[in-house]
Design a protein around this motif. Structure first.
Motif, PDB file in Angstrom:
ATOM      1  N   GLY A 147      36.744  45.602  41.573  1.00 32.64           N
ATOM      2  CA  GLY A 147      37.280  44.484  42.248  1.00 32.64           C
ATOM      3  C   GLY A 147      36.290  43.563  42.920  1.00 32.64           C
ATOM      4  O   GLY A 147      36.385  42.287  42.896  1.00 32.64           O
ATOM      5  N   ASP A 148      35.108  44.374  43.550  1.00 34.47           N
ATOM      6  CA  ASP A 148      34.158  43.332  44.110  1.00 34.47           C
ATOM      7  C   ASP A 148      33.592  42.674  43.182  1.00 34.47           C
ATOM      8  O   ASP A 148      33.216  41.548  43.448  1.00 34.47           O
ATOM      9  N   ILE A 172      42.000  41.257  42.306  1.00 36.24           N
ATOM     10  CA  ILE A 172      41.766  42.627  41.905  1.00 36.24           C
ATOM     11  C   ILE A 172      42.602  43.330  41.178  1.00 36.24           C
ATOM     12  O   ILE A 172      42.618  44.010  40.178  1.00 36.24           O
ATOM     13  N   ASP A 173      43.780  43.509  41.723  1.00 35.51           N
ATOM     14  CA  ASP A 173      45.002  44.239  40.929  1.00 35.51           C
ATOM     15  C   ASP A 173      45.221  43.573  39.791  1.00 35.51           C
ATOM     16  O   ASP A 173      45.403  44.235  38.621  1.00 35.51           O
ATOM     17  N   ASP A 174      45.212  42.175  39.265  1.00 39.14           N
ATOM     18  CA  ASP A 174      45.573  41.535  38.463  1.00 39.14           C
ATOM     19  C   ASP A 174      44.461  41.850  37.391  1.00 39.14           C
ATOM     20  O   ASP A 174      44.714  42.305  36.131  1.00 39.14           O
ATOM     21  N   PHE A 175      43.357  41.897  37.786  1.00 39.05           N
ATOM     22  CA  PHE A 175      42.156  42.094  36.923  1.00 39.05           C
ATOM     23  C   PHE A 175      42.200  43.495  36.060  1.00 39.05           C
ATOM     24  O   PHE A 175      42.027  43.840  35.080  1.00 39.05           O
ATOM     25  N   ILE A 176      42.330  44.611  37.060  1.00 42.69           N
ATOM     26  CA  ILE A 176      42.540  46.172  37.027  1.00 42.69           C
ATOM     27  C   ILE A 176      43.720  46.040  35.846  1.00 42.69           C
ATOM     28  O   ILE A 176      43.563  46.933  34.943  1.00 42.69           O
ATOM     29  N   ALA A 177      44.904  45.473  36.004  1.00 47.95           N
ATOM     30  CA  ALA A 177      46.064  45.729  35.386  1.00 47.95           C
ATOM     31  C   ALA A 177      45.534  45.201  33.684  1.00 47.95           C
ATOM     32  O   ALA A 177      46.128  45.697  33.003  1.00 47.95           O
ATOM     33  N   SER A 182      44.492  46.226  28.274  1.00 45.00           N
ATOM     34  CA  SER A 182      43.582  45.906  27.254  1.00 45.00           C
ATOM     35  C   SER A 182      43.122  47.349  26.486  1.00 45.00           C
ATOM     36  O   SER A 182      42.903  47.642  25.564  1.00 45.00           O
ATOM     37  N   ALA A 183      42.773  48.378  27.451  1.00 47.78           N
ATOM     38  CA  ALA A 183      42.288  49.694  27.217  1.00 47.78           C
ATOM     39  C   ALA A 183      43.473  50.406  26.348  1.00 47.78           C
ATOM     40  O   ALA A 183      43.271  50.948  25.401  1.00 47.78           O
ATOM     41  N   ALA A 184      44.777  50.311  27.020  1.00 47.23           N
ATOM     42  CA  ALA A 184      45.851  50.932  26.447  1.00 47.23           C
ATOM     43  C   ALA A 184      46.279  50.382  25.006  1.00 47.23           C
ATOM     44  O   ALA A 184      46.456  51.122  24.034  1.00 47.23           O
TER      45      ALA A 184
END
Length: 195
Positions: A147-148, A172-177, A182-184
């Motif tokens: 996130g940082d 941050i939440d949008d980026f991680i989601a 994309s990983a899934a």
């Protein structure tokens, strides 16, 4: 005819003839016979009862000794049988104690094995919980760092500093989601020969 009568007859026949040295004079013969009779009577009167008494005492002592020896032998045999019975009981008791010790040892071993398996399962559960907690902590730390980095990257791309905490948090939440999706998606997409 008795010997005495024969000697008396021989003494009277020889009468005045030369005296035969083998035949004693009649007076000596009578005195010797009376003395021998007295000696035999004294023997039967005094000595024989003493000899009989000593003989009887000795017989009684020997028979008593034999009876005591037989009694002692019977007692020794009874003691031997008793000791053999006690020895057999002791051997049976020792075998029973060995069997009990063996079964108790097996039981203790089984209990220790069960306890060890319980402890292993407990340790495994604790380790899994610790791993889950560590993973969650690492994921949270990685998310914070990502996130940082995302905020810093977004600030560089946009050209100005993103200062709102709510905005940062949403970004941050949008980026991680997006990373998770994309990983899934890449994990679910089959990899073919073309790409």
């Amino acid at each position: 005819m008795s010997v005495t009568a024969a000697l008396v007859y021989a003494a009277t026949e020889s009468g005045g003839h030369d005296e035969n040295v083998l035949i004693p004079p009649l007076s000596e013969l009578i005195i010797g016979t009376v003395a021998f009779g007295l000696l035999v009577a004294f023997f039967f009167w005094k000595i024989r009862p003493q000899v009989s008494k000593v003989y009887q005492e000795r017989t009684d002592r020997i028979e008593g000794g034999l009876a005591r020896a037989e009694a002692a032998q019977r007692e020794a045999q009874a003691l031997l049988e008793e000791y053999r019975a006690q020895l057999a009981e002791a051997r049976a008791e020792a075998a029973r104690i060995r069997d009990e010790a063996r079964s108790e040892g097996l039981q203790i071993t089984a209990e220790l094995r069960d306890e060890a398996q319980r402890e292993i399962a407990e340790l495994r559960t604790r380790a899994d919980a610790q791993l889950t907690a560590d993973r969650a902590q690492i994921v949270a730390q990685v998310r914070r760092e990502v996130g940082d980095l995302a905020v810093e990257l977004a600030s560089k791309i946009v050209g100005y500093q993103v200062e709102s905490t709510a905005t940062q948090s949403r970004l941050i939440d949008d980026f991680i989601a997006a990373l998770d999706n994309s990983a899934a998606g890449s994990a679910a997409a089959p990899v073919g020969p073309g790409g």
